[in-house]
Motif scaffolding. Structure first.
Motif, PDB file in Angstrom:
ATOM      1  N   VAL A 114      34.035 -59.277 -20.961  1.00 24.80           N
ATOM      2  CA  VAL A 114      35.479 -59.192 -21.206  1.00 24.80           C
ATOM      3  C   VAL A 114      35.856 -57.796 -21.684  1.00 24.80           C
ATOM      4  N   ALA A 115      35.070 -57.261 -22.606  1.00 23.65           N
ATOM      5  CA  ALA A 115      35.353 -55.916 -23.132  1.00 23.65           C
ATOM      6  C   ALA A 115      35.256 -54.866 -22.020  1.00 23.65           C
ATOM      7  N   GLU A 116      34.231 -54.967 -21.181  1.00 26.39           N
ATOM      8  CA  GLU A 116      34.077 -54.012 -20.084  1.00 26.39           C
ATOM      9  C   GLU A 116      35.171 -54.190 -19.042  1.00 26.39           C
ATOM     10  N   SER A 117      35.624 -55.430 -18.861  1.00 21.57           N
ATOM     11  CA  SER A 117      36.720 -55.690 -17.927  1.00 21.57           C
ATOM     12  C   SER A 117      37.972 -54.925 -18.353  1.00 21.57           C
ATOM     13  N   ARG A 118      38.266 -54.968 -19.643  1.00 17.92           N
ATOM     14  CA  ARG A 118      39.440 -54.247 -20.149  1.00 17.92           C
ATOM     15  C   ARG A 118      39.271 -52.744 -19.984  1.00 17.92           C
ATOM     16  N   GLN A 119      38.077 -52.262 -20.293  1.00 21.61           N
ATOM     17  CA  GLN A 119      37.817 -50.826 -20.193  1.00 21.61           C
ATOM     18  C   GLN A 119      37.929 -50.329 -18.753  1.00 21.61           C
ATOM     19  N   LEU A 120      37.462 -51.145 -17.814  1.00 23.08           N
ATOM     20  CA  LEU A 120      37.436 -50.732 -16.416  1.00 23.08           C
ATOM     21  C   LEU A 120      38.783 -50.865 -15.716  1.00 23.08           C
ATOM     22  N   TYR A 121      39.510 -51.957 -16.013  1.00 17.02           N
ATOM     23  CA  TYR A 121      40.635 -52.313 -15.157  1.00 17.02           C
ATOM     24  C   TYR A 121      42.023 -52.240 -15.793  1.00 17.02           C
ATOM     25  N   GLU A 122      42.113 -52.194 -17.113  1.00 19.47           N
ATOM     26  CA  GLU A 122      43.449 -52.157 -17.720  1.00 19.47           C
ATOM     27  C   GLU A 122      44.172 -50.845 -17.437  1.00 19.47           C
ATOM     28  N   LYS A 123      43.453 -49.821 -17.068  1.00 24.17           N
ATOM     29  CA  LYS A 123      44.086 -48.527 -16.784  1.00 24.17           C
ATOM     30  C   LYS A 123      44.881 -48.544 -15.487  1.00 24.17           C
ATOM     31  N   TYR A 124      44.636 -49.530 -14.632  1.00 19.82           N
ATOM     32  CA  TYR A 124      45.384 -49.651 -13.376  1.00 19.82           C
ATOM     33  C   TYR A 124      46.678 -50.419 -13.650  1.00 19.82           C
ATOM     34  N   LYS A 125      47.790 -49.758 -13.525  1.00 22.81           N
ATOM     35  CA  LYS A 125      49.075 -50.369 -13.851  1.00 22.81           C
ATOM     36  C   LYS A 125      49.794 -50.796 -12.562  1.00 22.81           C
ATOM     37  N   PHE A 126      49.909 -52.100 -12.342  1.00 22.97           N
ATOM     38  CA  PHE A 126      50.606 -52.610 -11.167  1.00 22.97           C
ATOM     39  C   PHE A 126      50.959 -54.078 -11.388  1.00 22.97           C
ATOM     40  N   LEU A 127      51.872 -54.587 -10.580  1.00 22.01           N
ATOM     41  CA  LEU A 127      52.238 -55.997 -10.621  1.00 22.01           C
ATOM     42  C   LEU A 127      51.360 -56.735  -9.624  1.00 22.01           C
ATOM     43  N   ILE A 128      50.644 -57.740 -10.084  1.00 17.59           N
ATOM     44  CA  ILE A 128      49.639 -58.410  -9.273  1.00 17.59           C
ATOM     45  C   ILE A 128      50.217 -59.066  -8.025  1.00 17.59           C
ATOM     46  N   THR A 129      51.490 -59.435  -8.045  1.00 17.59           N
ATOM     47  CA  THR A 129      52.097 -60.125  -6.898  1.00 17.59           C
ATOM     48  C   THR A 129      52.607 -59.175  -5.823  1.00 17.59           C
ATOM     49  N   GLU A 130      52.514 -57.872  -6.066  1.00 13.77           N
ATOM     50  CA  GLU A 130      53.025 -56.899  -5.099  1.00 13.77           C
ATOM     51  C   GLU A 130      51.907 -55.969  -4.620  1.00 13.77           C
ATOM     52  N   ASP A 131      52.019 -55.545  -3.369  1.00 14.93           N
ATOM     53  CA  ASP A 131      51.073 -54.576  -2.833  1.00 14.93           C
ATOM     54  C   ASP A 131      51.448 -53.181  -3.323  1.00 14.93           C
ATOM     55  N   SER A 132      50.450 -52.419  -3.709  1.00 17.22           N
ATOM     56  CA  SER A 132      50.704 -51.056  -4.171  1.00 17.22           C
ATOM     57  C   SER A 132      49.422 -50.243  -4.034  1.00 17.22           C
ATOM     58  N   THR A 134      48.055 -48.424  -6.334  1.00 17.29           N
ATOM     59  CA  THR A 134      47.236 -48.609  -7.534  1.00 17.29           C
ATOM     60  C   THR A 134      46.416 -49.885  -7.450  1.00 17.29           C
ATOM     61  N   LYS A 135      47.037 -50.938  -6.962  1.00 16.27           N
ATOM     62  CA  LYS A 135      46.321 -52.207  -6.791  1.00 16.27           C
ATOM     63  C   LYS A 135      45.167 -52.040  -5.807  1.00 16.27           C
ATOM     64  N   ASN A 136      45.435 -51.381  -4.701  1.00 16.28           N
ATOM     65  CA  ASN A 136      44.389 -51.141  -3.710  1.00 16.28           C
ATOM     66  C   ASN A 136      43.278 -50.267  -4.275  1.00 16.28           C
ATOM     67  N   ASP A 137      43.654 -49.300  -5.098  1.00 15.92           N
ATOM     68  CA  ASP A 137      42.660 -48.421  -5.716  1.00 15.92           C
ATOM     69  C   ASP A 137      41.723 -49.217  -6.619  1.00 15.92           C
ATOM     70  N   MET A 138      42.274 -50.158  -7.379  1.00 16.92           N
ATOM     71  CA  MET A 138      41.448 -50.953  -8.283  1.00 16.92           C
ATOM     72  C   MET A 138      40.437 -51.794  -7.502  1.00 16.92           C
ATOM     73  N   PHE A 139      40.918 -52.488  -6.468  1.00 22.17           N
ATOM     74  CA  PHE A 139      40.017 -53.311  -5.670  1.00 22.17           C
ATOM     75  C   PHE A 139      38.979 -52.444  -4.943  1.00 22.17           C
ATOM     76  N   ARG A 140      39.397 -51.262  -4.491  1.00 17.34           N
ATOM     77  CA  ARG A 140      38.453 -50.368  -3.820  1.00 17.34           C
ATOM     78  C   ARG A 140      37.350 -49.926  -4.769  1.00 17.34           C
ATOM     79  N   ASP A 141      37.746 -49.525  -5.977  1.00 20.25           N
ATOM     80  CA  ASP A 141      36.758 -49.080  -6.958  1.00 20.25           C
ATOM     81  C   ASP A 141      35.818 -50.221  -7.347  1.00 20.25           C
ATOM     82  N   PHE A 142      36.372 -51.426  -7.448  1.00 20.74           N
ATOM     83  CA  PHE A 142      35.528 -52.598  -7.734  1.00 20.74           C
ATOM     84  C   PHE A 142      34.510 -52.809  -6.622  1.00 20.74           C
ATOM     85  N   GLY A 143      34.971 -52.759  -5.377  1.00 22.31           N
ATOM     86  CA  GLY A 143      34.075 -52.947  -4.242  1.00 22.31           C
ATOM     87  C   GLY A 143      32.969 -51.919  -4.211  1.00 22.31           C
TER      88      GLY A 143
END
Length: 277
Positions: A114-132, A134-143
């Motif tokens: 949970v702590a690492e999840s916040r550190q890794l992903y909270e920096k990406y600011k976007f609305l989860i229901t919309e394409d953007s 930043t959202k694509n960047d987060m999923f790309r970095d995760f992949g």
């Protein structure tokens, strides 16, 4: 006065079961997409990939909960979700560790995820229901992180498969938070669903599963079967249906043999209990 834990008890349990099941099946899906790397993986390597999926699912749930849980309750809700995931993971792994073993390591592991999840992903600011972007960047970095854990850094195909596995769970999490019972989600089915619906511009949660493939075990027998959406089957020409049938029969044979191999092994006994095999 009811607490958040009691008020959302059903949703918390459903989310914990969903997150663990999809994380486990996603690991299997990634290994299937990288057979050469899978042969070199050790248990701790698979565990690391499993936790990577769990981290992003905590983040996705946190983002979606902001749309369905009152702001005053959201922080407590996420804390209780951490407890629910820990309890569920203890139950799943109990056969492997034994009922009387010290399971504090599981508590620390989930807390660390949970702590690492916040550190890794909270920096990406976007609305989860919309394409953007930043959202694509987060999923790309995760992949890319998952591909690197598999020993295939820079492998675009593996990165894409990991992204599909993670993003396909969004409608199911949303359904649970709305008090609905989501349809069963598995990593292979999720990839098919997300892939078929990638070009659709409709609202989140409107994806249709066109192809399903499932293996089940009963006693010492393993059954593998596949199916098509009735409308999809009707739209196919006889030639297309014949080709698809031939292909899916081959896939079902491969999947069934692999499932049988792991389902009855000592190494996968505890995971099979949760449907991860």
């Amino acid at each position: 006065m009811t607490t958040v834990k009691t008020e959302y008890q059903q949703q918390l349990r459903a989310l914990a079961e969903l997150m663990l099941a999809v994380s486990g099946e996603s690991v299997t899906m990634m290994k299937r997409n990288a057979p050469e790397q899978a042969l070199k993986l050790k248990r701790q390597d698979e565990w690391g990939i499993y936790l990577e999926f769990l981290k992003i699912m905590f983040n996705l749930t946190d983002r979606l909960s902001a749309l369905h849980i009152p702001i005053k309750d959201q922080m407590e809700f996420m804390n209780n979700l951490e407890d629910a995931v820990t309890a569920q993971l203890k139950s799943v792994l109990e056969p492997a560790f034994g009922a009387n073993s010290d399971q504090m390591e599981i508590v620390l592991t989930v807390g660390g995820a949970v702590a690492e999840s916040r550190q890794l992903y909270e920096k990406y600011k976007f609305l989860i229901t919309e394409d953007s972007k930043t959202k694509n960047d987060m999923f790309r970095d995760f992949g890319e992180r998952v591909a690197e854990l598999l020993g295939a850094r820079g492998n675009a195909q593996l990165s894409s498969a990991a992204t599909l596995c993670a993003s396909a769970i969004v409608p199911a999490i949303s359904a649970v938070l709305q008090g609905q019972a989501p349809a069963p989600v598995s990593a292979p089915a999720a990839v098919v669903s997300a892939g078929e619906g990638a070009e659709k511009k409709g609202p989140t949660g409107q994806e249709i599963k066109l192809v399903s493939l499932m293996s089940s075990v009963s006693g010492e027998e393993v059954e593998t079967r596949w199916g098509l959406h009735p409308r999809f089957r009707k739209d196919l020409t006889p030639s297309e249906l014949q080709q698809l049938t031939k292909l899916l029969n081959r896939v079902a044979k491969i999947l069934g043999e692999r499932y049988a191999a792991v389902a009855f092994s000592d190494q996968w006994a505890s995971w099979h209990k949760a449907g991860h095999a």
